[in-house]
Write an enzyme that holds these catalytic residues in place. Structure first.
Site, PDB file in Angstrom:
ATOM      1  N   CYS A  92       0.819  -1.227   0.000  1.00 27.27           N
ATOM      2  CA  CYS A  92       0.000   0.000   0.000  1.00 27.27           C
ATOM      3  C   CYS A  92       0.846   1.269   0.000  1.00 27.27           C
ATOM      4  O   CYS A  92       0.333   2.362  -0.245  1.00 27.27           O
ATOM      5  CB  CYS A  92      -0.943   0.001   1.191  1.00 27.27           C
ATOM      6  N   HIS A 103      -3.011   7.136   2.184  1.00 26.40           N
ATOM      7  CA  HIS A 103      -3.508   5.798   1.840  1.00 26.40           C
ATOM      8  C   HIS A 103      -4.796   5.548   2.627  1.00 26.40           C
ATOM      9  O   HIS A 103      -4.840   5.746   3.843  1.00 26.40           O
ATOM     10  CB  HIS A 103      -2.447   4.754   2.182  1.00 26.40           C
ATOM     11  N   ASN A 160     -10.231  -0.199   0.645  1.00 26.54           N
ATOM     12  CA  ASN A 160      -8.775  -0.074   0.652  1.00 26.54           C
ATOM     13  C   ASN A 160      -8.266  -0.586  -0.693  1.00 26.54           C
ATOM     14  O   ASN A 160      -8.300  -1.778  -0.954  1.00 26.54           O
ATOM     15  CB  ASN A 160      -8.217  -0.906   1.814  1.00 26.54           C
TER      16      ASN A 160
HETATM   17  O1  UT7 Z   1      -3.380  -1.196   3.950  1.00 27.21           O
HETATM   18  C1  UT7 Z   1      -3.009  -2.023   4.991  1.00 27.21           C
HETATM   19  C2  UT7 Z   1      -3.928  -3.187   4.925  1.00 27.21           C
HETATM   20  N1  UT7 Z   1      -4.543  -3.594   6.134  1.00 27.21           N
HETATM   21  C3  UT7 Z   1      -5.189  -2.791   6.986  1.00 27.21           C
HETATM   22  O2  UT7 Z   1      -5.254  -1.600   6.866  1.00 27.21           O
HETATM   23  C4  UT7 Z   1      -5.874  -3.443   8.149  1.00 27.21           C
HETATM   24  C5  UT7 Z   1      -5.715  -2.689   9.428  1.00 27.21           C
HETATM   25  N2  UT7 Z   1      -6.598  -3.223  10.438  1.00 27.21           N
HETATM   26  C6  UT7 Z   1      -7.901  -2.882  10.465  1.00 27.21           C
HETATM   27  O3  UT7 Z   1      -8.365  -2.085   9.671  1.00 27.21           O
HETATM   28  C7  UT7 Z   1      -8.749  -3.486  11.554  1.00 27.21           C
HETATM   29  O4  UT7 Z   1      -7.931  -4.189  12.447  1.00 27.21           O
HETATM   30  C8  UT7 Z   1      -9.830  -4.440  10.970  1.00 27.21           C
HETATM   31  C9  UT7 Z   1     -10.889  -3.619  10.255  1.00 27.21           C
HETATM   32  C10 UT7 Z   1      -9.220  -5.453  10.034  1.00 27.21           C
HETATM   33  C11 UT7 Z   1     -10.502  -5.178  12.116  1.00 27.21           C
HETATM   34  O5  UT7 Z   1     -11.057  -4.245  13.027  1.00 27.21           O
HETATM   35  P1  UT7 Z   1     -10.775  -4.426  14.588  1.00 27.21           P
HETATM   36  O6  UT7 Z   1     -11.554  -3.390  15.274  1.00 27.21           O
HETATM   37  O7  UT7 Z   1      -9.282  -4.430  14.786  1.00 27.21           O
HETATM   38  O8  UT7 Z   1     -11.404  -5.834  14.885  1.00 27.21           O
HETATM   39  P2  UT7 Z   1     -10.707  -7.147  15.485  1.00 27.21           P
HETATM   40  O9  UT7 Z   1      -9.768  -7.735  14.497  1.00 27.21           O
HETATM   41  O10 UT7 Z   1     -10.194  -6.792  16.830  1.00 27.21           O
HETATM   42  O11 UT7 Z   1     -11.960  -8.108  15.631  1.00 27.21           O
HETATM   43  C12 UT7 Z   1     -13.037  -7.795  16.501  1.00 27.21           C
HETATM   44  C13 UT7 Z   1     -14.115  -8.837  16.298  1.00 27.21           C
HETATM   45  C14 UT7 Z   1     -13.574 -10.262  16.300  1.00 27.21           C
HETATM   46  O12 UT7 Z   1     -14.521 -11.072  16.927  1.00 27.21           O
HETATM   47  P3  UT7 Z   1     -14.291 -11.523  18.442  1.00 27.21           P
HETATM   48  O13 UT7 Z   1     -12.996 -12.281  18.460  1.00 27.21           O
HETATM   49  O14 UT7 Z   1     -14.231 -10.254  19.256  1.00 27.21           O
HETATM   50  O15 UT7 Z   1     -15.503 -12.351  18.714  1.00 27.21           O
HETATM   51  C15 UT7 Z   1     -13.519 -10.638  14.843  1.00 27.21           C
HETATM   52  O16 UT7 Z   1     -13.640 -12.018  14.608  1.00 27.21           O
HETATM   53  O17 UT7 Z   1     -14.721  -8.658  15.006  1.00 27.21           O
HETATM   54  C16 UT7 Z   1     -14.726  -9.907  14.315  1.00 27.21           C
HETATM   55  N3  UT7 Z   1     -14.662  -9.638  12.881  1.00 27.21           N
HETATM   56  C17 UT7 Z   1     -15.763  -9.401  12.151  1.00 27.21           C
HETATM   57  N4  UT7 Z   1     -17.063  -9.326  12.456  1.00 27.21           N
HETATM   58  C18 UT7 Z   1     -17.928  -9.048  11.474  1.00 27.21           C
HETATM   59  C19 UT7 Z   1     -13.570  -9.564  12.090  1.00 27.21           C
HETATM   60  N5  UT7 Z   1     -13.937  -9.272  10.831  1.00 27.21           N
HETATM   61  C20 UT7 Z   1     -15.295  -9.169  10.841  1.00 27.21           C
HETATM   62  C21 UT7 Z   1     -16.242  -8.869   9.853  1.00 27.21           C
HETATM   63  N6  UT7 Z   1     -17.546  -8.820  10.212  1.00 27.21           N
HETATM   64  N7  UT7 Z   1     -15.898  -8.624   8.573  1.00 27.21           N
END
Ligand code: UT7
Length: 326
Positions: free
Chosen positions: A113, A253, A283
């Site tokens: 990215c 980005h 993204n």
């Molecule tokens: O350009 C660089 C590329 N990558 C990025 O920019 C990613 C950077 N990271 C992020 O944007 C965030 O970490 C995410 C959007 C990927 C995730 O958000 P988060 O607030 O960090 O969520 P998390 O990973 O802490 O997950 C929280 C909960 C989990 O469930 P439990 O374990 O609390 O029960 C996940 O399993 O959300 C769950 N979860 C979802 N729920 C519904 C993860 N993905 C999803 C989803 N829909 N798509």
């Protein structure tokens, strides 16, 4: 005095729209979760017969047109991508042929990215060295072909697009004031595509284990992103003797709205100064920075003399910042 400036911008997005509601039917997710955690509502998906070089050429053509530069005048083409048409040759080779850049040296860079910001820095340095006059930088990503559509952690984030910047020698005060680039390869595995390279060449086993898809530890990437982007942005401001309030625009980005909010809050920069399009496109990795710049430019939002702060981060991890006087 800046040595190079952006002379034209362009972008391309495929027609097909995939909304969060469409994704609700594909994986265990909700529109509400995606909007609240990322700010994304929809993203574009390339047509089956489209490849990265097609999208890159479309964006590049628009940047050339805006700059009034003929294809044969371009002497360097830099394409940032982690989703090239094929492993060999470079995506840039196909783009060069499609755009008829007959005099240009052409190569790809792999900084995920951050690729377009890396590309902008390369263009700036090549032009500063005096040997190149017209450098076309394109960021293109066709991530819909490399995301695992069964993995809700990653598939809801990404979209397909291309963005381009035509860079040439600067006139007067306008131009690229600085770029600062960084990497930390110890973090390689928090965002990677493990299969299909020399470590795990494509085989029935790698396909079965889904190693040819994006693997991401979102939480770790998030933490590194906020920290690294803040550091790089502070570095850019200090290098130029600027205060955050001196910037009229932030072009960054578009990974996640919360990441940008967290970074800009540290500098007390209002979100109204930050150009956003991730709601519409998700993204789009290395395409997102030049695409956002192009949107701002074509909307007439960038005035001569405006200061633009840039930042990007991606797999590697690789990140950086830049300051441009428009
Ligand atoms: O350009 C660089 C590329 N990558 C990025 O920019 C990613 C950077 N990271 C992020 O944007 C965030 O970490 C995410 C959007 C990927 C995730 O958000 P988060 O607030 O960090 O969520 P998390 O990973 O802490 O997950 C929280 C909960 C989990 O469930 P439990 O374990 O609390 O029960 C996940 O399993 O959300 C769950 N979860 C979802 N729920 C519904 C993860 N993905 C999803 C989803 N829909 N798509």
């Amino acid at each position: 005095m800046p040595k190079s400036q952006i002379l034209g911008t362009g972008s391309y997005v495929p027609q097909k729209i995939l909304t969060n509601h469409d994704l609700e039917k594909m994986v265990d997710t909700t529109d509400q979760w995606i909007v609240e955690r990322t700010g994304i509502r929809e993203r574009r998906i390339a047509a089956p017969d489209e490849a990265s070089s097609d999208m890159a050429a479309a964006a590049g053509r628009k940047a050339l047109e805006m700059a009034g530069v003929k294809p044969e005048e371009v002497d360097l083409l830099v394409v940032g991508t982690i989703s090239p048409d094929m492993p060999l040759p470079s995506c840039a080779a196909f783009v060069q042929a499609k755009l008829g850049l007959e005099r240009a040296a052409a190569f790809d860079i792999s900084a995920a990215c951050a690729g377009s910001l890396y590309g902008l820095s390369i263009a700036d340095k090549f032009i500063s060295a005096g040997q190149h006059q017209r450098v076309l930088v394109i960021g293109v990503e066709l991530l819909s072909r490399v995301v695992d559509w069964t993995d809700r952690n990653s598939c809801v984030l990404f979209g397909d697009a291309a963005g381009a910047m035509l860079v040439g020698p600067s006139q007067g005060e306008r131009g690229i004031l600085s770029t600062h680039l960084h990497s930390d390869g110890r973090l390689a595995e928090i965002l990677c595509i493990p299969g299909g390279g020399s470590r795990h060449p494509t085989s029935e086993a790698t396909v079965k284990e889904r190693l040819h898809y994006v693997h991401m530890n979102g939480r770790e990437v998030y933490k590194v992103a906020v920290r690294s982007l803040s550091d790089a942005f502070a570095e850019a401001l200090a290098f130029n003797g600027l205060r955050p309030g001196d910037l009229q625009h932030v072009v960054a980005h578009q990974a996640n709205l919360r990441i940008l909010e967290a970074v800009l809050k540290r500098f007390d920069i209002p979100m109204s100064r930050c150009w956003l399009n991730l709601e519409k496109y998700g993204n789009t990795s290395t395409a997102s920075l030049p695409m956002t710049l192009d949107e701002a430019n074509r909307a007439g939002g960038l005035k001569a003399g405006d200061l633009i702060g840039m930042m990007a981060i991606g797999g590697g991890m690789a990140w950086g910042s830049g300051i441009v006087r428009w």
